[in-house]
Design a protein around this motif. Structure first.
Motif, PDB file in Angstrom:
ATOM      1  N   LYS A 161      -9.260  -1.615   1.693  1.00 17.51           N
ATOM      2  CA  LYS A 161      -9.835  -2.048   0.434  1.00 17.51           C
ATOM      3  C   LYS A 161     -10.740  -3.263   0.653  1.00 17.51           C
ATOM      4  O   LYS A 161     -11.803  -3.368   0.066  1.00 17.51           O
ATOM      5  N   GLU A 169     -13.975   1.578  -3.150  1.00 14.98           N
ATOM      6  CA  GLU A 169     -13.175   0.376  -3.318  1.00 14.98           C
ATOM      7  C   GLU A 169     -12.077   0.607  -4.352  1.00 14.98           C
ATOM      8  O   GLU A 169     -10.930   0.215  -4.153  1.00 14.98           O
ATOM      9  N   GLU A 170     -12.453   1.290  -5.415  1.00 15.65           N
ATOM     10  CA  GLU A 170     -11.472   1.592  -6.448  1.00 15.65           C
ATOM     11  C   GLU A 170     -10.361   2.473  -5.882  1.00 15.65           C
ATOM     12  O   GLU A 170      -9.183   2.255  -6.124  1.00 15.65           O
ATOM     13  N   HIS A 200       0.819  -1.212   0.000  1.00 21.61           N
ATOM     14  CA  HIS A 200       0.000   0.000   0.000  1.00 21.61           C
ATOM     15  C   HIS A 200       0.856   1.266   0.000  1.00 21.61           C
ATOM     16  O   HIS A 200       0.320   2.371  -0.022  1.00 21.61           O
ATOM     17  N   PHE A 227      -9.341   2.904  -2.659  1.00 19.59           N
ATOM     18  CA  PHE A 227      -8.471   2.250  -1.684  1.00 19.59           C
ATOM     19  C   PHE A 227      -7.615   1.160  -2.322  1.00 19.59           C
ATOM     20  O   PHE A 227      -6.603   0.766  -1.774  1.00 19.59           O
ATOM     21  N   GLY A 228      -8.065   0.671  -3.474  1.00 26.95           N
ATOM     22  CA  GLY A 228      -7.321  -0.420  -4.098  1.00 26.95           C
ATOM     23  C   GLY A 228      -6.368   0.060  -5.187  1.00 26.95           C
ATOM     24  O   GLY A 228      -5.770  -0.751  -5.880  1.00 26.95           O
TER      25      GLY A 228
END
Ligand SMILES: Nc1ncnc2c1ncn2[C@@H]1O[C@H](COP(=O)(O)OP(=O)(O)O)[C@@H](O)[C@H]1O
Ligand SMILES: [Mg+2]
Lengths: 262, 211
Positions: free
Chosen positions: B135, B202-203, A113, B205-206
């Motif tokens: 995510k 979601e997009e 991340h 965080f991913g």
């Protein structure tokens, strides 16, 4: 060579005495003794399952030994008898000693991340309260050293395995470790990517870093190691210079292992 | 219309309380402390193992009766407050399991790498492990919020006017069936908006997983 100036055989960086490690009934380390002095490069070879990873993981306390003593720079880190602690450094000192022991894993374990540069700076900032600008500058220099300065703002997933492993090495170096532990750093790599990682490690060795390297790259061990340790079944079978252990092995187990691998 | 507001209020309070307390219960469930572990296990066991409607009744009806039996006095609790409490307790149980699953799904090597770099457990959790769960949390949290929103129809049983009850009242007093379609439209509108928001989240965080 600068290398020789940095070596100091009188300064013991790592010393283990009679260490044993059990996982339940399974005896993985059965009494291991050795020491590593400043600037020394020690390669550990041996068949899989012989306890090499476990040994490295005990050195930075990712695993606790069942019995024996571990000293880092002559400071007692852990002493246990019969699975009971006799002496164990406190949590604060353990954190400090872990900062001195850089570790490189087989699967890189980069933080997905975080961008490459943040992978390098997160621990210095979090643990050592390093100044963000200073450590970022240093991080970029380290990335330059491993040949990845232009990838600083990428996420790890966008790098090849070899590049990821070089980032992992730079990440460990960002903590200014005194000793580097490598656990099969090239085993997860495609063959054509192995060379770039070994080169980075060679440079590090030339700079005088104290290194303990678990590896199956016999050619690399012969070239870079000051000392080679052959382990099998949780014990050290043979230990000596690369010429002794790799080129003129004495024990049967060493001979048969080397004939299979080369 | 006030039914819609009640519904959104309850779902929002429950989802926020659930996220905050859910983290606490999740950490309790993963802790080595046996007592904390047992309490959190019991909490989840109880609130996941009984219907939400029963939990609502226990707070709105059972507690005043118990109070009467013990003190002889009367206790009336505001039904909206009861709904907030019951929905929050219930969603905390579900969310703690969602959060725990997300934390446990992070590769063990991440914690080891963080420790090898000198981080302590709390530093590794906050800087390395928990950010990677975001995510994985988005989709199940979105589902949970949608479930909560629909479940708010249960509050009609404790004297609250939610969308469903309002439309039923309107339909039977006017004899016009279209009010039921209004109710469906309100639910669908809200759940669709939520779906879109959560897909975007979601997009976002991913983003780091895109090659
Ligand atoms: N966490 C663990 N729990 C149980 N057994 C383990 C664990 N880690 C390693 N082992 C066992 O210890 C032995 C030695 O493993 P390892 O140190 O990884 O060997 P090597 O690195 O030399 O291949 C193996 O039999 C392995 O299955
Ligand atoms: Mg291994």
């Amino acid at each position: 060579m600068t290398q020789n100036l940095k070596k100091d055989p009188s300064q013991v960086m790592v010393r283990v005495k009679g260490i044993k490690k059990n996982f339940g009934d399974l005896e993985v380390l059965k009494g291991v003794d050795f020491q590593v002095t400043k600037g020394e490069v020690v390669c550990i070879i041996g068949p899989s399952g012989s306890g090499k990873s476990t040994l490295l993981r005990c050195l930075n306390q990712l695993e606790r030994i069942t019995e024996g003593e571990i000293y880092i720079e002559e400071e007692l880190m852990d002493k246990r008898v019969d699975d009971k602690t006799v002496n164990h450094i406190d949590a604060k000192r353990l954190q400090a000693l872990r900062c001195d022991l850089g570790m490189v894993f087989q699967n890189f374990n980069l933080f997905p991340h975080l961008k490459v540069i943040d992978n390098l700076t997160i621990a210095p900032i979090t643990v050592k309260k390093a100044d963000k600008d200073t450590i970022t500058q240093k991080g970029l220099e380290l990335l330059d050293m491993v040949g990845l300065k232009d990838r600083a703002d990428e996420y790890p997933v966008r790098l090849s395995g070899g590049q990821q492993q070089r980032v992992a090495i730079a990440r460990a170096l960002a903590m200014d470790p005194k000793i580097m532990l490598f656990d099969e750093p090239t085993s997860a790599l495609d063959p054509e990517l192995v060379g770039e990682v070994l080169n980075t490690m060679k440079e590090l060795a030339d700079e005088g870093m104290t290194m303990i390297i678990v590896t199956h790259e016999i050619g690399f061990a012969r070239e870079v190691a000051d000392r080679v340790i052959f382990m099998a079944d949780g014990v050290i079978c043979e230990m000596g210079t690369p010429e002794q252990v790799i080129d003129n092995p004495q024990g049967e187990r060493t001979k048969s292992f080397l004939s299979k691998i080369e | 219309m006030s039914g819609t507001v009640i519904m959104i209020e309850i779902a929002l309070v429950a989802v926020i309380a659930g996220a905050v307390f859910g983290v606490i219960i999740a950490l309790g469930r993963m802790s080595k402390n046996k007592i904390a572990n047992a309490i959190c296990w019991f909490y989840v066991w109880f609130f996941r193992g009984t219907p939400l409607l029963l939990q609502l009744f226990m707070i709105y009806f059972m507690i005043p009766i118990m109070y009467h039996d013990m003190t002889g006095g009367t206790l009336t609790i505001d039904p909206l407050f009861c709904a907030f409490v019951a929905f929050s307790l219930n969603s905390t149980a579900y969310m703690s399991e969602i959060i725990r699953a997300a934390i446990e799904s992070i590769d063990h090597g991440q914690m080891e790498a963080a420790k090898a770099l000198g981080m302590n457990h709390a530093q590794a959790m906050t800087k390395i492990i928990i950010p990677q769960t975001f995510k994985r949390l988005v989709a199940p949290l979105g589902n949970e919020l949608i479930m909560l929103l629909k479940d708010t129809s249960l509050v009609s049983t404790i004297a609250l006017y939610d969308v469903l009850r309002a439309s039923k009242t309107m339909a039977s007093s006017t004899g016009n069936w279209v009010y039921y379609l209004y109710a469906a439209a309100i639910y669908l509108f809200l759940t669709t908006v939520l779906q879109i928001i959560f897909d975007k989240l979601e997009e976002r965080f991913g983003a780091y997983e895109k090659r």
